[in-house]
Motif scaffolding. Structure first.
Motif, short mmCIF file in Angstrom:
data_model
loop_
_atom_site.label_atom_id
_atom_site.label_comp_id
_atom_site.label_asym_id
_atom_site.label_seq_id
_atom_site.Cartn_x
_atom_site.Cartn_y
_atom_site.Cartn_z
N LEU A 29 0.84 -1.20 0.00
CA LEU A 29 0.00 0.00 0.00
C LEU A 29 0.88 1.25 0.00
CD1 LEU A 29 -2.56 -0.94 2.82
CD2 LEU A 29 -2.73 -1.41 0.36
N LYS A 30 0.42 2.28 -0.70
CA LYS A 30 1.11 3.57 -0.71
C LYS A 30 0.21 4.60 -0.05
CE LYS A 30 3.59 6.76 -3.65
NZ LYS A 30 4.25 6.91 -4.95
N LEU A 31 0.77 5.30 0.93
CA LEU A 31 -0.01 6.29 1.67
C LEU A 31 -0.23 7.54 0.84
CD1 LEU A 31 -1.35 6.96 4.40
CD2 LEU A 31 0.82 7.98 5.08
N ARG A 32 -1.49 7.83 0.55
CA ARG A 32 -1.85 9.04 -0.18
C ARG A 32 -1.98 10.23 0.76
NH1 ARG A 32 -1.23 7.57 -5.48
NH2 ARG A 32 -3.19 7.33 -6.53
N ASN A 33 -2.60 9.99 1.93
CA ASN A 33 -2.82 11.09 2.86
C ASN A 33 -2.97 10.55 4.27
OD1 ASN A 33 -3.14 13.78 3.61
ND2 ASN A 33 -5.35 13.73 3.32
N ALA A 34 -2.52 11.34 5.22
CA ALA A 34 -2.70 11.03 6.64
C ALA A 34 -3.07 12.34 7.31
CB ALA A 34 -1.43 10.46 7.24
N SER A 35 -4.16 12.33 8.06
CA SER A 35 -4.60 13.59 8.65
C SER A 35 -5.32 13.39 9.98
CB SER A 35 -5.52 14.34 7.69
OG SER A 35 -6.68 13.59 7.45
N TYR A 36 -5.21 14.41 10.80
CA TYR A 36 -5.94 14.47 12.06
C TYR A 36 -7.32 15.04 11.76
CZ TYR A 36 -7.36 16.12 16.66
OH TYR A 36 -8.05 16.34 17.83
N GLN A 37 -8.35 14.41 12.32
CA GLN A 37 -9.71 14.87 12.12
C GLN A 37 -10.34 15.15 13.48
OE1 GLN A 37 -11.33 11.66 9.76
NE2 GLN A 37 -10.46 12.51 7.89
N PRO A 38 -10.67 16.42 13.75
CA PRO A 38 -11.25 16.77 15.05
C PRO A 38 -12.54 16.01 15.32
CG PRO A 38 -10.70 18.74 13.78
CD PRO A 38 -10.55 17.55 12.86
N ALA A 113 4.83 14.69 11.44
CA ALA A 113 5.08 13.28 11.15
C ALA A 113 4.05 12.72 10.17
CB ALA A 113 5.07 12.47 12.45
N LEU A 114 2.79 13.12 10.32
CA LEU A 114 1.75 12.68 9.39
C LEU A 114 2.05 13.17 7.98
CD1 LEU A 114 -1.45 13.24 11.55
CD2 LEU A 114 -0.45 11.04 10.89
N LYS A 115 2.50 14.42 7.87
CA LYS A 115 2.84 14.97 6.56
C LYS A 115 4.04 14.23 5.96
CE LYS A 115 3.91 19.30 4.24
NZ LYS A 115 4.20 20.73 4.40
N ASP A 116 5.04 13.92 6.78
CA ASP A 116 6.23 13.21 6.29
C ASP A 116 5.92 11.80 5.82
OD1 ASP A 116 7.74 15.43 6.84
OD2 ASP A 116 8.72 14.59 8.63
N ALA A 117 4.86 11.22 6.33
CA ALA A 117 4.51 9.83 5.96
C ALA A 117 3.91 9.72 4.57
CB ALA A 117 3.54 9.25 6.99
N ARG A 118 3.38 10.80 4.03
CA ARG A 118 2.73 10.77 2.71
C ARG A 118 3.70 10.24 1.66
NH1 ARG A 118 0.04 16.66 3.45
NH2 ARG A 118 -1.50 16.01 4.99
N GLY A 119 3.19 9.33 0.85
CA GLY A 119 4.00 8.73 -0.21
C GLY A 119 4.78 7.50 0.23
N SER A 120 4.78 7.21 1.53
CA SER A 120 5.50 6.03 2.02
C SER A 120 4.70 4.77 1.74
CB SER A 120 5.78 6.17 3.52
OG SER A 120 4.56 6.21 4.25
N GLU A 121 5.37 3.63 1.84
CA GLU A 121 4.72 2.34 1.57
C GLU A 121 4.79 1.43 2.77
OE1 GLU A 121 6.75 0.96 -1.97
OE2 GLU A 121 5.32 2.02 -3.26
N VAL A 122 3.76 0.60 2.93
CA VAL A 122 3.70 -0.44 3.96
C VAL A 122 3.03 -1.66 3.33
CG1 VAL A 122 3.59 1.06 6.00
CG2 VAL A 122 1.49 0.41 4.84
N VAL A 123 3.15 -2.77 4.03
CA VAL A 123 2.42 -3.98 3.64
C VAL A 123 1.34 -4.19 4.69
CG1 VAL A 123 2.57 -6.48 3.31
CG2 VAL A 123 4.42 -5.00 2.49
N ALA A 124 0.14 -4.52 4.23
CA ALA A 124 -0.97 -4.80 5.16
C ALA A 124 -1.75 -6.00 4.64
CB ALA A 124 -1.89 -3.60 5.29
#
Length: 151
Positions: A29-38, A113-124
């Motif tokens: 998986l490639k991270l498109r976006n990570a965000s905090y949601q109030p 950190a959430l912003k820096d994670a964008r575009g990174s890859e993981v396996v799930a």
């Protein structure tokens, strides 16, 4: 499918592909976006991760994968993972998740950190989950579990 908007606007609806539920197994998986949601109302705030599927891993049964079609575009699938934040221990879970993305969180705020994670890859591991939504429709989707670093 073209990413050119004028091409898409001139495409017949029947020619626009829809995502399919993927067979159970591990996927890159490639991270498109990570965000905090109030928080909304009386609920807890969340941290939402939105991924695009890159490709299946070796544990996805080939016969199940073949049912998707030879030219299936995995990028059609968006996979969501959500962390509810009700106390500081929940932030530790988010930190551990970010570290699986290869993000060095030391000296950074959660937002950085959430912003820096964008575009990174993981396996799930994706498993099919079925439920009835608020509209009374039966829905089957892929739910991610067991995230791990890309080796």
């Amino acid at each position: 499918m073209s990413e050119n908007y004028s091409d898409i606007l001139n495409t017949q609806w029947d020619d626009i592909p829809e995502p399919k539920v993927l067979p159970d197994g591990s996927y890159l998986l490639k991270l498109r976006n990570a965000s905090y949601q109030p928080a909304k109302g009386e609920g807890d705030p969340t941290v939402m991760f939105a991924y695009k599927v890159v490709e299946p891993m070796d544990d996805v049964p080939q016969d199940e994968n073949d049912k998707l079609g030879n030219d299936y575009d995995y990028d059609l699938n968006t996979i969501f993972s959500r962390f509810w934040i009700s106390n500081t221990a929940d932030w530790a879970k988010v930190r551990k998740h970010l570290e699986k993305h290869g993000v060095d969180v030391s000296g950074k705020t959660p937002t950085e950190a959430l912003k820096d994670a964008r575009g990174s890859e993981v396996v799930a591991f994706l498993q099919q989950r079925s439920y009835t939504n608020n509209s009374g429709q039966d829905v089957t989707e892929n739910q991610p579990t067991n995230f791990s670093e890309v080796q």
